[in-house]
Write a protein that holds these residues in place. Structure first.
Motif, mmCIF file in Angstrom:
data_model
loop_
_atom_site.group_PDB
_atom_site.id
_atom_site.type_symbol
_atom_site.label_atom_id
_atom_site.label_comp_id
_atom_site.label_asym_id
_atom_site.label_seq_id
_atom_site.Cartn_x
_atom_site.Cartn_y
_atom_site.Cartn_z
ATOM 1 N N ILE A 62 5.994 -2.953 14.642
ATOM 2 C CA ILE A 62 6.287 -4.372 14.396
ATOM 3 C C ILE A 62 7.756 -4.594 14.732
ATOM 4 C CG2 ILE A 62 6.286 -6.292 12.769
ATOM 5 C CD1 ILE A 62 4.292 -4.766 11.062
ATOM 6 N N VAL A 63 7.994 -5.521 15.670
ATOM 7 C CA VAL A 63 9.365 -5.818 16.089
ATOM 8 C C VAL A 63 9.761 -7.182 15.518
ATOM 9 C CG1 VAL A 63 10.926 -6.095 18.045
ATOM 10 C CG2 VAL A 63 8.963 -4.534 18.227
ATOM 11 N N PHE A 64 10.874 -7.194 14.809
ATOM 12 C CA PHE A 64 11.347 -8.432 14.185
ATOM 13 C C PHE A 64 12.588 -8.947 14.904
ATOM 14 C CE2 PHE A 64 9.237 -6.170 10.738
ATOM 15 C CZ PHE A 64 8.574 -7.165 10.038
ATOM 16 N N ASP A 65 12.641 -10.271 15.051
ATOM 17 C CA ASP A 65 13.880 -10.949 15.384
ATOM 18 C C ASP A 65 14.777 -10.901 14.133
ATOM 19 O OD1 ASP A 65 15.634 -13.010 16.590
ATOM 20 O OD2 ASP A 65 14.779 -14.247 14.996
ATOM 21 N N LEU A 66 16.057 -11.183 14.269
ATOM 22 C CA LEU A 66 16.954 -11.087 13.107
ATOM 23 C C LEU A 66 17.320 -12.467 12.523
ATOM 24 C CD1 LEU A 66 19.952 -8.629 12.773
ATOM 25 C CD2 LEU A 66 19.917 -10.861 11.727
ATOM 26 N N ASP A 67 18.186 -13.212 13.220
ATOM 27 C CA ASP A 67 18.647 -14.500 12.682
ATOM 28 C C ASP A 67 17.477 -15.462 12.522
ATOM 29 O OD1 ASP A 67 21.646 -14.400 12.576
ATOM 30 O OD2 ASP A 67 21.424 -13.985 14.707
ATOM 31 N N VAL A 95 7.629 -10.557 15.765
ATOM 32 C CA VAL A 95 7.739 -11.610 14.742
ATOM 33 C C VAL A 95 9.053 -12.349 14.968
ATOM 34 C CG1 VAL A 95 7.725 -12.101 12.270
ATOM 35 C CG2 VAL A 95 6.593 -10.028 13.118
ATOM 36 N N GLY A 96 8.992 -13.680 15.104
ATOM 37 C CA GLY A 96 10.235 -14.401 15.377
ATOM 38 C C GLY A 96 10.200 -15.857 14.971
ATOM 39 N N ASP A 97 11.352 -16.498 15.062
ATOM 40 C CA ASP A 97 11.491 -17.877 14.590
ATOM 41 C C ASP A 97 11.737 -18.884 15.704
ATOM 42 O OD1 ASP A 97 14.118 -16.922 15.126
ATOM 43 O OD2 ASP A 97 14.945 -18.546 13.931
ATOM 44 N N SER A 98 11.917 -18.420 16.945
ATOM 45 C CA SER A 98 12.256 -19.420 17.953
ATOM 46 C C SER A 98 11.711 -19.086 19.335
ATOM 47 C CB SER A 98 13.765 -19.672 17.975
ATOM 48 O OG SER A 98 14.424 -18.510 18.349
ATOM 49 N N ARG A 99 11.979 -19.998 20.247
ATOM 50 C CA ARG A 99 11.393 -19.975 21.586
ATOM 51 C C ARG A 99 11.497 -18.605 22.261
ATOM 52 N NH1 ARG A 99 10.640 -24.481 24.542
ATOM 53 N NH2 ARG A 99 11.974 -25.641 23.122
ATOM 54 N N ASN A 157 5.880 -12.747 27.621
ATOM 55 C CA ASN A 157 6.300 -12.064 28.857
ATOM 56 C C ASN A 157 5.937 -10.582 28.844
ATOM 57 O OD1 ASN A 157 7.315 -14.446 29.822
ATOM 58 N ND2 ASN A 157 9.434 -14.034 29.222
ATOM 59 N N ALA A 158 5.932 -9.990 27.642
ATOM 60 C CA ALA A 158 5.604 -8.562 27.524
ATOM 61 C C ALA A 158 4.129 -8.347 27.201
ATOM 62 C CB ALA A 158 6.472 -7.927 26.444
ATOM 63 N N ASN A 159 3.381 -9.463 27.107
ATOM 64 C CA ASN A 159 1.947 -9.386 26.821
ATOM 65 C C ASN A 159 1.660 -8.756 25.457
ATOM 66 O OD1 ASN A 159 -0.554 -10.098 27.550
ATOM 67 N ND2 ASN A 159 -0.954 -8.306 28.856
ATOM 68 N N ILE A 160 2.422 -9.208 24.466
ATOM 69 C CA ILE A 160 2.321 -8.672 23.111
ATOM 70 C C ILE A 160 2.042 -9.835 22.159
ATOM 71 C CG2 ILE A 160 3.901 -7.808 21.292
ATOM 72 C CD1 ILE A 160 4.934 -5.830 23.443
ATOM 73 N N PRO A 161 1.158 -9.651 21.161
ATOM 74 C CA PRO A 161 0.878 -10.755 20.234
ATOM 75 C C PRO A 161 2.121 -11.114 19.409
ATOM 76 C CG PRO A 161 -0.629 -8.897 19.860
ATOM 77 C CD PRO A 161 0.375 -8.443 20.868
ATOM 78 N N SER A 162 2.178 -12.379 18.970
ATOM 79 C CA SER A 162 3.368 -12.816 18.235
ATOM 80 C C SER A 162 3.007 -13.549 16.956
ATOM 81 C CB SER A 162 4.225 -13.721 19.114
ATOM 82 O OG SER A 162 3.492 -14.843 19.542
ATOM 83 N N ILE A 163 3.864 -13.373 15.965
ATOM 84 C CA ILE A 163 3.798 -14.136 14.720
ATOM 85 C C ILE A 163 5.049 -14.993 14.679
ATOM 86 C CG2 ILE A 163 3.900 -14.044 12.196
ATOM 87 C CD1 ILE A 163 2.461 -11.385 12.254
ATOM 88 N N ALA A 164 4.870 -16.316 14.485
ATOM 89 C CA ALA A 164 6.025 -17.209 14.361
ATOM 90 C C ALA A 164 6.223 -17.597 12.908
ATOM 91 C CB ALA A 164 5.821 -18.454 15.210
ATOM 92 N N VAL A 165 7.487 -17.669 12.496
ATOM 93 C CA VAL A 165 7.823 -18.165 11.159
ATOM 94 C C VAL A 165 8.555 -19.497 11.317
ATOM 95 C CG1 VAL A 165 7.918 -15.868 10.113
ATOM 96 C CG2 VAL A 165 10.016 -16.850 11.071
ATOM 97 N N PRO A 166 8.234 -20.480 10.456
ATOM 98 C CA PRO A 166 8.817 -21.817 10.634
ATOM 99 C C PRO A 166 10.111 -22.041 9.862
ATOM 100 C CG PRO A 166 7.064 -21.906 9.027
ATOM 101 C CD PRO A 166 7.175 -20.462 9.457
ATOM 102 N N PHE A 167 10.602 -20.987 9.142
ATOM 103 C CA PHE A 167 11.756 -21.200 8.265
ATOM 104 C C PHE A 167 13.094 -20.877 8.926
ATOM 105 C CE2 PHE A 167 9.243 -17.434 6.759
ATOM 106 C CZ PHE A 167 10.039 -16.430 7.277
#
Ligand SMILES: O=C(O)COP(=O)(O)O
Ligand SMILES: [Mg+2]
Length: 224
Positions: free
Chosen positions: A6-11, A169-173, A181-191
């Motif tokens: 699981i790869v997370f964005d930070l900010d 997992v990330g919060d933005s575009r 682009n990497a053909n990997i599923p994504s989870i978006a968070v709205p906060f």
């Protein structure tokens, strides 16, 4: 089968950094007599690292920025941000339980942020989060950054993971785009910090709170 990653964005995803980003940005742009920005402005300013954030603040205020002005301003931002971290920054509600849950289930965890790696690491250290992650990469770790697929694929590789068994997992575009682009599923968070509603970015799924990120949900995403 290899452990999933699981790869997370930070900010705006792992950590609510808004107060500190705004404080350091305002300290930086005050040197050029720019009016301070507010937390709402972050949605348009954050996403491509500190350099672009400063450039966008000048654009927001309609003030031209010469190339030779940018470098000292970036140094000013970095010095202020480093001196004050972790400041007010806090993990989002439910995050620690989620990291514990997936760690206990044998997942690999990683961070893929456009923040400079040299700022991301001490921030994660300061919040006691570094130990969870097999890899932490920033906007300057590779020759390219999000939304370029190689930033995400390079992060998964550094973590020892398999791109066929990974989610982002990330919060933005940039987070949703890099996953696509990497053909990997994504989870978006709205906060976090997005200039549009995250559902319009076409992530695989949107969750409103980390409590919704269950093992069942992630396992389902991995086999899609
Ligand atoms: O600092 C930024 O501009 C972006 O950071 P993020 O990729 O962790 O959201
Ligand atoms: Mg983000």
């Amino acid at each position: 089968m290899s452990k999933p990653t699981i790869v997370f964005d930070l900010d705006g995803t792992l950590i609510d950094t808004a107060t500190d980003l705004v404080a350091s940005l305002n300290y930086t742009i005050a040197a050029a007599d720019l009016e301070p920005v507010g937390a709402d402005d972050l949605n348009h300013l954050v996403g491509h690292g500190a350099r672009v954030m400063i450039e966008r603040a000048f654009a927001l205020r309609g003030k031209p920025l010469a190339e030779d002005e940018l470098s000292p301003l970036l140094d000013r931002f970095i010095a202020h941000y480093q001196a004050n971290m972790p400041g007010e920054s806090q993990p989002y509600p439910g995050l620690i339980d989620t990291l514990d849950r997936f760690e206990a289930a044998g997942y690999r965890l990683a961070v893929c942020t456009n923040k400079m790696e040299g700022l991301a690491r001490p921030l994660l250290d300061g919040l006691g989060l570094t130990r969870y992650f097999s890899a932490i990469t920033g906007g300057d770790t590779f020759a390219v950054r999000k939304p370029d697929a190689q930033h995400l694929l390079g992060t998964i590789e550094k973590a020892g993971g398999d791109p066929q068994r990974a989610i982002m997992v990330g919060d933005s575009r940039n987070d949703i785009l890099v996953a696509q682009n990497a053909n990997i599923p994504s989870i978006a968070v709205p906060f976090g910090y997005s200039d549009v509603a995250v559902a319009t970015l076409n992530p695989t799924i949107v969750i409103n709170h980390f409590d919704e990120m269950t093992l069942e949900l992630v396992e389902k995403l991995l086999i899609q």
